[in-house]
Design a protein around this motif. Structure first.
Motif, PDB file in Angstrom:
ATOM      1  N   ALA A  72       0.817  -1.213   0.000  1.00  0.00           N
ATOM      2  CA  ALA A  72       0.000   0.000   0.000  1.00  0.00           C
ATOM      3  C   ALA A  72       0.853   1.265   0.000  1.00  0.00           C
ATOM      4  O   ALA A  72       0.512   2.252  -0.650  1.00  0.00           O
ATOM      5  CB  ALA A  72      -0.937  -0.005   1.204  1.00  0.00           C
ATOM      6  N   VAL A  73       1.965   1.252   0.739  1.00  0.00           N
ATOM      7  CA  VAL A  73       2.752   2.483   0.879  1.00  0.00           C
ATOM      8  C   VAL A  73       3.793   2.650  -0.219  1.00  0.00           C
ATOM      9  O   VAL A  73       4.328   3.747  -0.395  1.00  0.00           O
ATOM     10  CB  VAL A  73       3.454   2.545   2.255  1.00  0.00           C
ATOM     11  N   VAL A  74       4.070   1.600  -0.992  1.00  0.00           N
ATOM     12  CA  VAL A  74       5.132   1.683  -1.981  1.00  0.00           C
ATOM     13  C   VAL A  74       4.792   2.691  -3.079  1.00  0.00           C
ATOM     14  O   VAL A  74       5.687   3.276  -3.710  1.00  0.00           O
ATOM     15  CB  VAL A  74       5.425   0.291  -2.592  1.00  0.00           C
ATOM     16  N   VAL A  75       3.503   2.919  -3.315  1.00  0.00           N
ATOM     17  CA  VAL A  75       3.108   3.870  -4.362  1.00  0.00           C
ATOM     18  C   VAL A  75       3.060   5.295  -3.826  1.00  0.00           C
ATOM     19  O   VAL A  75       2.696   6.226  -4.544  1.00  0.00           O
ATOM     20  CB  VAL A  75       1.735   3.490  -4.964  1.00  0.00           C
ATOM     21  N   ARG A  76       3.432   5.453  -2.547  1.00  0.00           N
ATOM     22  CA  ARG A  76       3.542   6.764  -1.896  1.00  0.00           C
ATOM     23  C   ARG A  76       2.242   7.577  -1.952  1.00  0.00           C
ATOM     24  O   ARG A  76       2.199   8.690  -2.467  1.00  0.00           O
ATOM     25  CB  ARG A  76       4.689   7.562  -2.519  1.00  0.00           C
ATOM     26  N   PRO A  77       1.156   6.993  -1.422  1.00  0.00           N
ATOM     27  CA  PRO A  77      -0.107   7.729  -1.411  1.00  0.00           C
ATOM     28  C   PRO A  77      -0.067   8.840  -0.364  1.00  0.00           C
ATOM     29  O   PRO A  77       0.716   8.789   0.584  1.00  0.00           O
ATOM     30  CB  PRO A  77      -1.130   6.653  -1.020  1.00  0.00           C
ATOM     31  N   LYS A  78      -0.932   9.841  -0.544  1.00  0.00           N
ATOM     32  CA  LYS A  78      -1.053  10.896   0.463  1.00  0.00           C
ATOM     33  C   LYS A  78      -1.865  10.413   1.657  1.00  0.00           C
ATOM     34  O   LYS A  78      -1.698  10.892   2.777  1.00  0.00           O
ATOM     35  CB  LYS A  78      -1.722  12.132  -0.155  1.00  0.00           C
ATOM     36  N   VAL A  79      -2.764   9.449   1.396  1.00  0.00           N
ATOM     37  CA  VAL A  79      -3.644   8.928   2.447  1.00  0.00           C
ATOM     38  C   VAL A  79      -3.661   7.415   2.363  1.00  0.00           C
ATOM     39  O   VAL A  79      -3.789   6.842   1.275  1.00  0.00           O
ATOM     40  CB  VAL A  79      -5.081   9.467   2.291  1.00  0.00           C
ATOM     41  N   LEU A  80      -3.522   6.758   3.513  1.00  0.00           N
ATOM     42  CA  LEU A  80      -3.628   5.303   3.586  1.00  0.00           C
ATOM     43  C   LEU A  80      -4.887   4.948   4.370  1.00  0.00           C
ATOM     44  O   LEU A  80      -5.077   5.388   5.503  1.00  0.00           O
ATOM     45  CB  LEU A  80      -2.402   4.702   4.269  1.00  0.00           C
ATOM     46  N   LEU A  81      -5.773   4.174   3.744  1.00  0.00           N
ATOM     47  CA  LEU A  81      -7.026   3.747   4.354  1.00  0.00           C
ATOM     48  C   LEU A  81      -6.866   2.309   4.837  1.00  0.00           C
ATOM     49  O   LEU A  81      -6.456   1.440   4.063  1.00  0.00           O
ATOM     50  CB  LEU A  81      -8.174   3.842   3.351  1.00  0.00           C
ATOM     51  N   LEU A  82      -7.211   2.064   6.089  1.00  0.00           N
ATOM     52  CA  LEU A  82      -7.024   0.732   6.672  1.00  0.00           C
ATOM     53  C   LEU A  82      -8.367   0.229   7.204  1.00  0.00           C
ATOM     54  O   LEU A  82      -8.916   0.772   8.159  1.00  0.00           O
ATOM     55  CB  LEU A  82      -5.988   0.779   7.800  1.00  0.00           C
TER      56      LEU A  82
END
Length: 709
Positions: free
Chosen positions: A153-163
């Motif tokens: 999920a974080v490898v694409v460097r999103p501004k927001v991570l939804l869990l």
């Protein structure tokens, strides 16, 4: 003092999602700050997961808007949003290696093989799994698979991570371990985490702030400590942790107090002897008999039947002497009082809490203020804007403040009981009064109130049944602005943006809010009298439909809907917009001779703000001191000129910049009478009709989504 005008990572406005007759999400207004760890907590069916899916784009809302970093993404696809989601079931590809799983999102985005493998290894290193890069997911433990999902999920460097309840499938030990790792990962990455859970401990452990959901709505919003220590109602007190709830009768019998209380088990202490000490102001003491003791490892849960018939649950440490079943003892209770449930500070009824005082006491040394951005300035944002420092010096009341973005957000925050003073627009004031969240204000205790323009006093948005619930701050109008190089003749009607808007197709601009429907309704009041619209905020279904049809026709001519006033100013400067609704401060910002404003013959909508005192204010004397300070002509001139609205008194004009009061029509009652000040549409018609039901704000929000397509 703390205040910030930073663009939030996520802004939800009037968000709704209906599945048939079921309102899964029912009017959610929320802002989540950039870099915040935010949790949405609630039981199954409370709406939290649906909100997450609406943010991700997996569902489309029935009404309302979703903004990410200030950009409206309501109608965009999931892949067009700078967010990523971690699911409870991980959703890993079993036929791929761990490294390939993590790199998959980069592959879809067209990133070259070397770069995506490098970034995937970096992401695995972040979650401390670079040593398993070549394994298959089936060769990993549950905790490891969860960390792989996080890395992907974080490898694409999103501004927001939804869990979405990502720890739900793990055993207790792994969950606790992952809680620590999640929090650490969020701090390292510095991105916004939005965490959905039904586990109260997870939410309290991980979060900077928590929103508690029930029936599709946010019932409380605050820090974990605020939510736990000061629940706004019985639902929150019961759902978040364990509480002993006292109704009015039980509170009088057991605690000797009026009101309704929530008492946490850890706040009660058991003493073996019934005469062991006396009650203190901080502790109530009652006798009881132990009915049950349950060993929990880290402590003991003790069930006690009190002498008054109430049953209490007590949590005591395992190191405390064991209290055996049937033993009589004394209970010393440090009462945790929920301000929405109880009348704190000496008891009394809700009505008593909202009554106006007849005299003031000594200032308490501090005051907490909830306000729009720019209303409480101490020089930290702009060295030339400071009307807080002198107040603190003169009164000894230290100011803390919080800004809000919508009236709905302010309403939820005000109910927390953490604020003494609230700056409220007309779509908030009466909700505060109805909820008994606002105190009646004795204007005799605000000497500067006498200087306020008479036509601002005793109005329907600040006075109920002859009682004042605040003092006026400033007011302004939503004007018609036009470029005189293109719109040659000064418009006298709003028809220039409605029925005649086609001649400026693509260069008409409109305010981006459901409340703009009132502007269309106001126009129809004059142009289609057969609709019998008497108040633009009181529309039955037929009247609302007419306003919506007009706005749908207008949409073909609108080049831009604006909510950021700087965007509208820029559009007029470049010529991209030539006519539309505006605020006077925007015209002042443009400062071009060919950009002018006018008040059309149908009138204008606008705002008229009020300073209110919270019913449960902890510092009422300092609150009154603030009201008198902000009503002082010099202070009021500073504050209203900084924001861009008319001051509230003639004397304030003596301290304002030359021409300011003339520009903003200060004291001009005839001008003010043309303004339909903002009100929140409600089912009970504001125009006095009782034979029909009017449409409420949720109906307007849904209609606005249809209007914008």
């Amino acid at each position: 003092m703390s205040s910030t005008g930073a663009t939030p990572a996520i802004r939800l406005t009037g968000l709704q999602k209906h599945f048939g007759d079921v309102r899964a999400v029912d009017g959610v207004d929320l802002e989540i700050a950039d870099g915040e760890f935010f949790s949405m907590l609630g039981p199954s069916g409370s709406g939290k997961t649906t909100v997450l899916r609406l943010v991700a784009g997996f569902e489309q809302p029935t009404g309302g808007t979703v903004e990410l970093a200030g950009r409206d993404v309501t109608g965009t696809a999931p892949f067009e949003r700078d967010v990523n989601t971690v699911f409870q079931d991980y959703a890993l590809f079993p036929h791929m290696s761990v490294l390939e799983n993590v790199a998959y999102g980069l592959r879809v985005r067209g990133v070259g093989k070397a770069e995506r493998r490098s970034r995937a290894r970096e992401a695995l290193a972040t979650v401390r799994l670079d040593h398993v890069a070549d394994r298959r997911p089936t060769q990993l433990s549950g905790g490891q698979r969860q960390r792989v999902a996080l890395a992907r999920a974080v490898v694409v460097r999103p501004k927001v991570l939804l869990l979405d309840e990502p720890l739900g499938a793990l055993d207790l030990k792994l969950r606790e371990q992952m809680q620590v790792e999640l929090k650490q990962l969020q701090r390292e990455l510095g991105i916004t985490f939005v965490f959905v859970t039904h586990d109260q401990e997870e939410a309290l452990t991980l979060s900077d702030r928590v929103a508690v959901f029930n029936d599709g709505r946010i019932v409380q919003l605050g820090s974990p400590q605020e939510v736990y220590e000061r629940p706004v109602d019985e639902y929150v007190a019961s759902f978040v942790g364990t509480s002993n709830l006292f109704d009015a009768e039980a509170a009088r019998a057991v605690l000797g107090r009026d009101g309704r209380y929530a008492l946490r088990p850890e706040k009660i202490h058991l003493a073996a002897e019934p005469d062991a000490g006396a009650a203190t102001p901080e502790h109530d003491r009652v006798r009881g008999v132990v009915a049950e003791t349950i060993y929990l490892g880290i402590g003991r849960r003790v069930v006690v039947d009190t002498e008054h018939g109430a049953r209490l649950v007590v949590l005591e440490p395992s190191t405390a002497p064991t209290t055996r079943r049937g033993r009589v003892g004394a209970l010393a209770a440090a009462v945790t009082c929920s301000l929405a449930l109880a009348a704190c500070g000496g008891g009394g009824s809700d009505d008593a809490a909202t009554e106006a005082p007849t005299k003031l006491g000594k200032n308490e040394g501090q005051v907490s203020i909830l306000a729009w951005p720019g209303y409480v300035e101490d020089g930290s944002n702009d060295p030339d804007a400071d009307w807080v420092t002198d107040f603190e010096k003169e009164t000894g009341c230290k100011v803390t403040s919080k800004v809000y973005g919508t009236s709905d957000e302010a309403f939820n925050l005000a109910k927390s009981g953490d604020y003494d003073v609230v700056a409220a627009s007309g779509d908030l004031t009466l909700r505060m009064v109805a909820a008994k969240a606002a105190a009646e204000v004795n204007t005799d205790l605000v000497p500067n109130y006498a200087k306020v323009f008479d036509f601002l006093k005793d109005q329907e948005w600040n006075t109920v049944d002859g009682k004042n619930y605040g003092v006026p701050h400033g007011y302004g109008a939503n004007l018609l602005m036009y470029n005189s190089d293109v719109v040659k003749d000064e418009p006298t009607s709003w028809d220039v943006v409605f029925d005649k808007g086609a001649q400026y197709k693509g260069k008409v601009t409109a305010y981006d809010s459901p409340i703009y429907i009132a502007d269309a309704a106001m126009y129809l009041m004059a142009k289609q009298p057969e609709l019998k619209i008497e108040n633009p905020y009181a529309l039955d279904e037929k009247q609302l439909a007419a306003a919506v049809d007009l706005l749908k026709e207008q949409r073909a001519n609108v080049g831009e809907y604006w909510s950021d006033y700087l965007k509208e100013a820029s559009a007029f400067k470049t010529g991209d917009s030539v006519v539309g609704t505006t605020w006077q401060v925007i015209a002042n910002t443009i400062d071009q001779e060919n950009v002018k404003t006018t008040v059309p013959e149908e009138g204008v909508t606008g705002w008229n703000d009020t300073w209110m005192i919270a019913a449960k204010a902890k510092h009422p004397n300092c609150a009154y001191a603030w009201l008198n300070h902000i009503e002082d002509p010099k202070t009021n001139a500073q504050a209203t000129e900084y924001f861009g609205e008319s001051p509230n008194s003639e004397e304030a004009c003596e301290f304002a910049s030359e021409g300011f009061c003339e520009t903003y029509h200060a004291g001009d009652k005839a001008y003010s009478d043309k303004i339909w000040y903002w009100r929140t549409p409600i089912e009970q018609c504001l125009d006095g009709r009782t034979d029909v039901k009017c449409t409420d704000y949720s109906d307007w929000t849904k209609a606005w989504t249809e209007i914008k397509g």
